[in-house]
Scaffold this motif. Structure first.
Motif, PDB file in Angstrom:
ATOM      1  N   GLN A  98       0.810  -1.221   0.000  1.00  0.00           N
ATOM      2  CA  GLN A  98       0.000   0.000   0.000  1.00  0.00           C
ATOM      3  C   GLN A  98       0.841   1.267   0.000  1.00  0.00           C
ATOM      4  O   GLN A  98       0.295   2.365  -0.004  1.00  0.00           O
ATOM      5  CB  GLN A  98      -0.945  -0.007   1.208  1.00  0.00           C
ATOM      6  N   PHE A 100      -6.581  -2.966   1.987  1.00  0.00           N
ATOM      7  CA  PHE A 100      -7.487  -2.944   3.148  1.00  0.00           C
ATOM      8  C   PHE A 100      -6.729  -2.952   4.465  1.00  0.00           C
ATOM      9  O   PHE A 100      -7.262  -3.393   5.484  1.00  0.00           O
ATOM     10  CB  PHE A 100      -8.476  -4.117   3.068  1.00  0.00           C
ATOM     11  N   GLY A 101      -5.485  -2.483   4.446  1.00  0.00           N
ATOM     12  CA  GLY A 101      -4.639  -2.487   5.639  1.00  0.00           C
ATOM     13  C   GLY A 101      -3.642  -3.627   5.633  1.00  0.00           C
ATOM     14  O   GLY A 101      -2.538  -3.506   6.151  1.00  0.00           O
ATOM     15  N   SER A 149      -3.670  -2.737  11.024  1.00  0.00           N
ATOM     16  CA  SER A 149      -4.869  -2.084  10.497  1.00  0.00           C
ATOM     17  C   SER A 149      -5.647  -2.993   9.552  1.00  0.00           C
ATOM     18  O   SER A 149      -5.075  -3.657   8.698  1.00  0.00           O
ATOM     19  CB  SER A 149      -4.472  -0.826   9.731  1.00  0.00           C
ATOM     20  N   ARG A 189      -9.450  -2.530   7.346  1.00  0.00           N
ATOM     21  CA  ARG A 189     -10.774  -2.043   6.923  1.00  0.00           C
ATOM     22  C   ARG A 189     -11.450  -1.130   7.937  1.00  0.00           C
ATOM     23  O   ARG A 189     -12.482  -1.475   8.495  1.00  0.00           O
ATOM     24  CB  ARG A 189     -11.692  -3.237   6.667  1.00  0.00           C
ATOM     25  N   GLY A 190     -10.860   0.022   8.134  1.00  0.00           N
ATOM     26  CA  GLY A 190     -11.447   0.949   9.100  1.00  0.00           C
ATOM     27  C   GLY A 190     -11.062   0.570  10.510  1.00  0.00           C
ATOM     28  O   GLY A 190     -11.927   0.341  11.353  1.00  0.00           O
ATOM     29  N   PRO A 191      -9.740   0.470  10.769  1.00  0.00           N
ATOM     30  CA  PRO A 191      -9.299   0.019  12.089  1.00  0.00           C
ATOM     31  C   PRO A 191      -9.893   0.884  13.192  1.00  0.00           C
ATOM     32  O   PRO A 191     -10.050   2.091  13.040  1.00  0.00           O
ATOM     33  CB  PRO A 191      -7.769   0.160  12.025  1.00  0.00           C
ATOM     34  N   GLY A 221      -3.588   4.533   2.883  1.00  0.00           N
ATOM     35  CA  GLY A 221      -4.099   4.039   4.153  1.00  0.00           C
ATOM     36  C   GLY A 221      -4.530   5.174   5.053  1.00  0.00           C
ATOM     37  O   GLY A 221      -4.209   6.345   4.827  1.00  0.00           O
ATOM     38  N   GLY A 222      -5.280   4.801   6.077  1.00  0.00           N
ATOM     39  CA  GLY A 222      -5.725   5.781   7.059  1.00  0.00           C
ATOM     40  C   GLY A 222      -6.623   6.857   6.465  1.00  0.00           C
ATOM     41  O   GLY A 222      -6.730   7.956   7.011  1.00  0.00           O
ATOM     42  N   SER A 223      -7.272   6.551   5.358  1.00  0.00           N
ATOM     43  CA  SER A 223      -8.146   7.519   4.665  1.00  0.00           C
ATOM     44  C   SER A 223      -7.390   8.784   4.267  1.00  0.00           C
ATOM     45  O   SER A 223      -7.983   9.852   4.132  1.00  0.00           O
ATOM     46  CB  SER A 223      -9.351   7.908   5.534  1.00  0.00           C
ATOM     47  N   GLU A 243     -11.885   4.438   5.199  1.00  0.00           N
ATOM     48  CA  GLU A 243     -12.463   3.682   6.306  1.00  0.00           C
ATOM     49  C   GLU A 243     -13.957   3.985   6.510  1.00  0.00           C
ATOM     50  O   GLU A 243     -14.690   3.128   6.977  1.00  0.00           O
ATOM     51  CB  GLU A 243     -11.736   4.010   7.616  1.00  0.00           C
TER      52      GLU A 243
HETATM   53 MO1  MOS Z   1      -6.250   1.038   5.871  1.00  0.00          MO
HETATM   54  S1  MOS Z   1      -7.176  -0.280   7.022  1.00  0.00           S
HETATM   55  O1  MOS Z   1      -6.199   2.552   6.160  1.00  0.00           O
HETATM   56  O2  MOS Z   1      -5.410   0.347   4.683  1.00  0.00           O
END
Ligand code: MOS
Length: 693
Positions: free
Chosen positions: A208, A239-240, A346, A348-350, A504-506, A660
């Motif tokens: 990612q 998805f993390g 993380s 899918r919306g950790p 990641g992390g939006s 997320e």
């Molecule tokens: Mo993520 S769960 O921000 O790839």
């Protein structure tokens, strides 16, 4: 520089630029880039959850056809033990460095051969014996090993007088909610093709964030980051699970070094389950007090989650309790429970996804006890400023999501009494939930070159893991340069493009768009000789306000309708509707696709997914798609997703993040709908048949 009017590529629904390459097979993923002289590695993983390796007998394997050798802790290259992540040294990266088994699935050896079949066959001939120690899988927060979670991402909330507000409440809901360990299920299993050339390391890897993977590899090998070249041109979902530097790329780098040839490791589905990362199980308690008119007086959210002693991690389940509602007393307590399991990370919306299941289920229970419409309960408790930080909201279109979602879903016609709708023997129910997720920008670099033919080469270390980032960033670049998208050549997915945040992390698209927009601004201001290419580069590190004075979040309202068969316990989701506030939408077609995918993941979490561990061995008993259920086409109903008009004032383009927020909220909406259908609360996920009957 062109003077034609801005064509407005942002906001237009365009299909993926690389869509044709993908459907014709021309797009190369990490396991199918052509490389000469290639060899193949096969991981051998620990079958016990805790202990030490007693012996590895490789004699049979070494005599098998095509085998180049076997790496294990006795002969593998040494790695830098200080290499780590944001939190510090990360023991999960230290593969084949000692005989300790910290979790089942830990790679203990790598067999390298001329073909994948030969490597796999020889891996099966390896004899590994262990001295087994007792393992610990019990997540209860009362455990002696349980400790407060790291507050590196922010302090716990403790505002107001919780005891007094609860005592003054007319209704107090106090319940416990549990979510299981879950496994990553990206379409493309993790894979890497790795080689060395002199003292440069090259990796084509499914990840990612190519830059951050290059940083970890450089640290592990104690070499300059400039000597590590990681590419990830096409990635089949993350998805993390593809955020961290994966074990496959580390092991392949060791084998390529040892054998002097390129090495590819392409994981099986079962290897993804046991060696990559997982969503940790959670055990959460919610206490919510409310006045008779529905005004909330107190929220106390305690959440325990599992982690590994090898690696620090925060599953921020309690974040939404600090944001969503106007409440005089809010307390959060996040507890980490170190266990002998695959290090969680993380997914899918950790935090928000398991956390919102607990919080939004408890809110539905408050509405039930007050005999109030749960949507009305949310509307009555909207804050004017963030209730814990006190900061004003940057943009908060949650009420628009609620009202528009309710209108489209037909919420007003709902009879809120449980078991009030039937169709034959089926019980029909509807439910809703809201969520938020923090938004923002992380540092990235970008470079734009104005070529003499009128085109622009835009280079940014972005990752397109299937989201459509390549297409979105092309539109952002076109608009920021004031030209059509056909004049943009975008280069992404390569650590040589410089420092960049990952997908990641939006925060991927906002971070890369910010860098592109700033580079375009700089280019437009550069005096240029039209006969020569001109390049502008930026690094946004010093342009970012990491302590903004306004709370920056995305929001959603999710509505679900279910049909429950009380005889079998089968729950079928019939309709899902999500309204999202995510700032300005770059590409409505791809954005909708992304949040629909997120809602389906939420459905899958609500009804299907759980990693089950055998208490005797600690191993996952259902670590493949035969045993681990995810939503399939037949499980997915009519899903509608749309966006309310929104604009983030802290972003130069109005963008706010779109990751997320798609997933969080859906599980609670479904669980609340199951209660409405049946009259029974589902406080443990997944909502299996045996939990319904
Ligand atoms: Mo993520 S769960 O921000 O790839």
């Amino acid at each position: 520089m062109s003077t034609e009017p801005a064509p407005g590529a942002v906001g237009a629904p365009r299909p993926r630029i690389e869509g044709r390459l993908k459907v014709t097979g021309a797009a190369h993923y990490a396991a199918d880039v052509p490389v000469p002289d290639l060899t193949h590695g096969w991981m051998v993983t620990a079958t016990v959850s805790r202990g030490r390796i007693r012996d590895i007998d490789a004699s049979a394997a070494l005599g098998m056809p095509g085998v180049l050798g076997v790496l294990d802790h006795r002969n593998a290259p040494r790695l830098n033990p200080e290499a780590g992540n944001y939190f510090g040294p990360d023991g999960s990266l230290q593969l084949l460095q000692d005989d300790v088994i910290p979790y089942a699935g830990r790679p203990v050896a790598l067999v390298v051969a001329e073909t994948p079949e030969q490597a796999r066959a020889a891996a099966g001939a390896l004899r590994v014996t262990y001295d087994i120690e007792a393992h610990d899988l019990d997540i209860s927060p009362e455990r002696p090993a349980a400790r407060p979670a790291s507050t590196a991402f922010g302090p716990e909330a403790d505002t107001g007088d919780l005891t007094a507000e609860l005592a003054a409440s007319v209704v107090v809901v106090e319940e416990r909610y549990r979510t299981p360990e879950e496994s990553h299920c990206a379409l493309e299993p993790h894979a890497a093709t790795v080689w060395w050339d002199e003292d440069h390391l090259y990796a084509v890897d499914a990840n990612q964030g190519a830059f951050s993977v290059s940083e970890v590899l450089a640290a592990l090998w104690s070499i300059d980051r400039e000597r590590v070249h990681v590419r990830a041109e096409h990635v089949g979902g993350g998805f993390g699970g593809k955020g961290p530097c994966g074990p496959h790329v580390i092991l392949a780098s060791m084998a390529a070094r040892r054998f002097g040839r390129p090495v590819r490791i392409a994981m099986t589905r079962a290897q993804v389950f046991e060696t990559t990362s997982s969503r940790p199980p959670t055990d959460q308690s919610l206490t919510i007090g409310a006045a008779a008119d529905g005004r909330l007086r107190a929220i106390h959210h305690r959440a325990a989650y599992a982690l590994s002693p090898l690696a620090e991690y925060i599953e921020g389940c309690t974040e939404q309790a600090k944001i969503l509602y106007a409440v005089p007393a809010i307390r959060t307590q996040l507890t980490a429970v170190p266990l002998d399991i695959l290090p969680p990370a993380s997914m899918r919306g950790p935090g928000a996804t398991p956390g919102s299941f607990a919080l939004e289920s408890a809110m539905d229970e408050v509405a039930e006890r007050l005999d109030m419409d749960p949507l009305e309960l949310r509307l009555r408790n909207q804050p004017v400023a963030a209730p814990v930080s006190g900061r004003p909201f940057s943009t908060r279109r949650l009420v628009s999501c609620l009202r528009e979602g309710a209108r489209r879903f037909g919420w007003a016609a709902r009879d809120r009494r449980p078991r009030s709708r039937r169709e034959g023997r089926l019980l029909i129910g509807t439910g809703m939930a809201v969520t938020s997720f923090s938004a923002g920008v992380f540092p990235s670099t970008a470079a734009i070159t104005a070529q003499t033919d009128g085109t622009f080469t835009v280079s940014v270390g972005a990752s397109d893991i299937g989201t459509g980032a390549r297409t979105a960033l092309t539109a952002v670049a076109a608009d920021s340069l004031g030209v059509g998208t056909e004049r943009i050549l975008l280069r992404i997915g390569d650590s040589d493009l410089g420092m960049a945040w990952g997908a990641g992390g939006s925060r991927g698209t906002t971070s890369w768009s910010f860098a592109i927009t700033e580079a375009a601004r700089k280019l437009r201001e550069s005096p240029g000789d039209p006969a020569r290419p001109v390049t502008a580069t930026v690094d946004t590190t010093t342009m970012i306000d990491f302590q903004p004075d306004r709370e920056r979040q995305t929001y959603s309202a999710v509505f679900a309708e279910v049909a429950v068969d009380p005889a079998t316990g089968e729950v079928r989701v019939r309709r899902l509707l999500g309204m999202f506030a995510v700032g300005r939408v770059i590409n409505p077609l791809l954005a909708r696709s992304q949040v629909v995918g997120g809602m389906i993941m939420g459905l899958s979490m609500a009804l299907h997914e759980e990693s089950l561990r055998d208490p005797l061995t600690g191993r996952q008993a259902n670590g493949d798609f035969a045993g681990y259920h995810i939503a399939a086409h037949a499980d997915v109903p009519d899903v509608e997703a749309d966006f309310v008009p929104d604009y983030e004032p802290q972003d130069p383009s109005g963008f706010n993040g779109l990751g997320e927020i798609g997933t969080a909220g859906t599980a609670a909406a479904i669980a609340n709908a199951v209660w409405h259908a049946t009259g029974t609360r589902q406080r443990t996920l997944p909502i299996r048949l045996d939990r319904v009957v």
